[in-house]
Design an enzyme around this catalytic site. Structure first.
Site, PDB file in Angstrom:
ATOM      1  N   TYR A  39     -13.496 -15.781   2.688  1.00  0.00           N
ATOM      2  CA  TYR A  39     -12.355 -15.753   3.593  1.00  0.00           C
ATOM      3  C   TYR A  39     -12.121 -17.175   4.114  1.00  0.00           C
ATOM      4  O   TYR A  39     -12.141 -18.128   3.348  1.00  0.00           O
ATOM      5  CB  TYR A  39     -12.584 -14.720   4.707  1.00  0.00           C
ATOM      6  CG  TYR A  39     -11.310 -14.332   5.420  1.00  0.00           C
ATOM      7  CD1 TYR A  39     -10.199 -13.869   4.702  1.00  0.00           C
ATOM      8  CD2 TYR A  39     -11.201 -14.442   6.797  1.00  0.00           C
ATOM      9  CE1 TYR A  39      -9.017 -13.530   5.341  1.00  0.00           C
ATOM     10  CE2 TYR A  39     -10.028 -14.097   7.452  1.00  0.00           C
ATOM     11  CZ  TYR A  39      -8.932 -13.640   6.714  1.00  0.00           C
ATOM     12  OH  TYR A  39      -7.774 -13.301   7.345  1.00  0.00           O
ATOM     13  N   LYS A  94      -7.097   9.468 -12.369  1.00  0.00           N
ATOM     14  CA  LYS A  94      -6.675   8.468 -13.347  1.00  0.00           C
ATOM     15  C   LYS A  94      -7.451   7.170 -13.131  1.00  0.00           C
ATOM     16  O   LYS A  94      -7.836   6.491 -14.094  1.00  0.00           O
ATOM     17  CB  LYS A  94      -5.172   8.198 -13.230  1.00  0.00           C
ATOM     18  CG  LYS A  94      -4.252   9.297 -13.716  1.00  0.00           C
ATOM     19  CD  LYS A  94      -4.360   9.555 -15.205  1.00  0.00           C
ATOM     20  CE  LYS A  94      -3.806   8.455 -16.076  1.00  0.00           C
ATOM     21  NZ  LYS A  94      -2.376   8.520 -16.334  1.00  0.00           N
ATOM     22  N   GLU A 136       3.248   7.995 -12.950  1.00  0.00           N
ATOM     23  CA  GLU A 136       2.544   9.258 -13.219  1.00  0.00           C
ATOM     24  C   GLU A 136       3.182  10.409 -12.450  1.00  0.00           C
ATOM     25  O   GLU A 136       3.531  10.268 -11.262  1.00  0.00           O
ATOM     26  CB  GLU A 136       1.080   9.108 -12.791  1.00  0.00           C
ATOM     27  CG  GLU A 136       0.182  10.243 -13.208  1.00  0.00           C
ATOM     28  CD  GLU A 136      -0.216  10.163 -14.668  1.00  0.00           C
ATOM     29  OE1 GLU A 136      -0.743  11.164 -15.184  1.00  0.00           O
ATOM     30  OE2 GLU A 136      -0.018   9.107 -15.294  1.00  0.00           O
TER      31      GLU A 136
END
Length: 439
Positions: A39, A94, A136
């Site tokens: 970071y 998925k 999808e």
């Protein structure tokens, strides 16, 4: 016989950490130096590099291995319009398949949006985050419009798996079935039961493989799609013919190929008996096909039969396609998944089925051997060679057709794919074991 009970399925999704996926760091963060690089202030160095050249986002972030699985929950499996919240378990699923089969990372994006243009605007705005978009479970006909618009507007691959996944896998089966039967695809007559997204995409893909438009008879819930009918949408109109069939049985008489993406029980034994020699039957209604494997084979032992089920030969399973297609597209920084890449994927699957399956695959499916023939025209999903065959073929096609922004050596790439998948599966396996779940 069912592989699981309802409670076992619910436990699978709810035990331990809820759901099926989580985000895991891939760089150490154990020291002050690590923290400063992960970071502030060290992260600024990569930010400045990308600000000068946006393509470096593929080098300094995970974008090049990240796919968005996007849905609005309007056509989830066979459940219909159940909404984005109820569709989320499928989208997470998925993600699991992408990761386990091809080491592709996924964020599932479930949108409470019904307007196609609004959905397109949201997805387009997310382009800097992702290397590809997997649409999808979006209902037809909106799904056609959404995919085409996003493909035109975005500079990363956009792929509606409900359309093209089934088309590519069954297309591989058609290529091999034609070889086995000694028929030419361009001479075949095709009957299609169903006119939704998958049926339209499959039929269009079969045309790319050689089926002639005049040899196609497509049926929707109202019957044969022909030029005498009114009110046809753009997709259906493209399949309207001058010839008219009174019903499905009439069309199937003498047909070479049946493609089913409709509902259970549409096809009878008598219809199958009326088909041409060595008929090819892809009955893919979910969860029960238009005619059962047993009934079709009883009617015509010479039939080459494929379904969406895992308990019969020739399962047409989309997991044979999307993980490996995106893997190949991502690895060459492709701007699209074009028709040539889809055809390359189908040809690679067809070629792979002509090689004997490894022993571990046969063992997984409880058979002594799997060799090319009427009961083995499509590879099995658990065959780890898929990534080498298919992803490499897709990457090569992307380079050949000019949509790849990165060039790679294919033979070296195949070796890298094997090693990467093995390492990824080991990491995932160790991670899951750490939860010690009894599922």
């Amino acid at each position: 016989m069912a592989l699981f009970t309802k409670q076992e399925a619910l436990d699978y999704h709810s035990k331990g950490r809820k759901g099926k996926v989580e985000v895991v760091p891939v760089k150490p963060c154990d020291t002050q130096k690590h923290l400063s690089m992960a970071y502030s202030p060290g992260v600024a160095e990569s930010c400045k590099e990308i600000a000068e050249d946006k393509e470096k986002s593929y080098l300094y972030t995970g974008r090049g291995n990240l796919v968005a699985v996007v849905s609005n929950g309007t056509a989830v499996l066979g459940l219909g319009n159940i909404g984005p919240e109820a569709g989320k378990p499928v989208m997470e699923g998925k993600g699991v398949l992408f990761k386990v089969f091809a080491d592709v990372d996924v964020y599932d994006i479930n949108l409470d949006v019904s307007d196609p243009d609004e959905l397109c605007a949201i997805v387009k705005a997310m382009e800097p985050t992702f290397g590809g978009i997997n649409l999808e479970d979006i209902k037809a006909p909106e799904c056609f419009y959404i995919e085409e618009k996003l493909k035109k507007e975005m500079d990363i691959p956009v792929f509606h798996d409900d359309q093209h996944g089934t088309a590519i896998i069954s297309g591989a089966g058609l290529i091999n079935a034609a070889e086995i039967t000694g028929k030419k695809i361009e001479d075949m007559r095709l009957v299609v039961s169903g006119a939704g997204a998958s049926a339209v995409a499959c039929t269009n893909f079969y045309k790319s493989l050689g089926i002639k438009p005049e040899n196609i008879a497509m049926f929707d819930s109202r019957g044969h799609i022909n030029n005498s009918r009114e009110g046809l949408n753009e997709q259906k109109q493209s399949f309207a013919t001058d010839k008219e069939y009174k019903d499905l049985a009439d069309a199937m008489n003498g047909a070479d190929v049946f493609l089913g993406l409709s509902v259970k029980g549409m096809v009878t034994k008598d219809m199958v008996k009326s088909m041409a020699d060595s008929p090819i039957i892809f009955a893919m209604a979910n969860p029960d096909p238009e005619i059962s494997y047993t009934d079709a084979k009883e009617a015509r032992p010479d039939a080459i039969m494929g379904t969406g089920r895992s308990d019969f030969p020739n399962q047409i399973n989309n997991v044979l396609g999307f993980p490996f297609i995106f893997r190949g597209a991502l690895d060459v920084n492709a701007t699209a998944i074009n028709e040539e890449m889809k055809i390359a994927a189908a040809n690679s699957l067809a070629a792979m089925a002509k090689t004997p399956a490894p022993d571990y695959v046969c063992e997984a499916y409880g058979v002594d051997k799997l060799e090319f023939g009427i009961d083995y025209i499509i590879p099995k999903p658990l065959d780890l060679r898929l990534i080498e065959f298919e992803s490499a073929a897709v990457a090569q096609a992307a380079m050949d057709t000019g949509v790849a922004r990165k060039k790679i050596d294919i033979e070296e790439y195949k070796k890298e794919l094997r090693e990467r998948l093995a390492a990824s599966r080991e990491r995932v396996g160790d991670f899951i074991k750490s939860y010690d779940l009894d599922i």
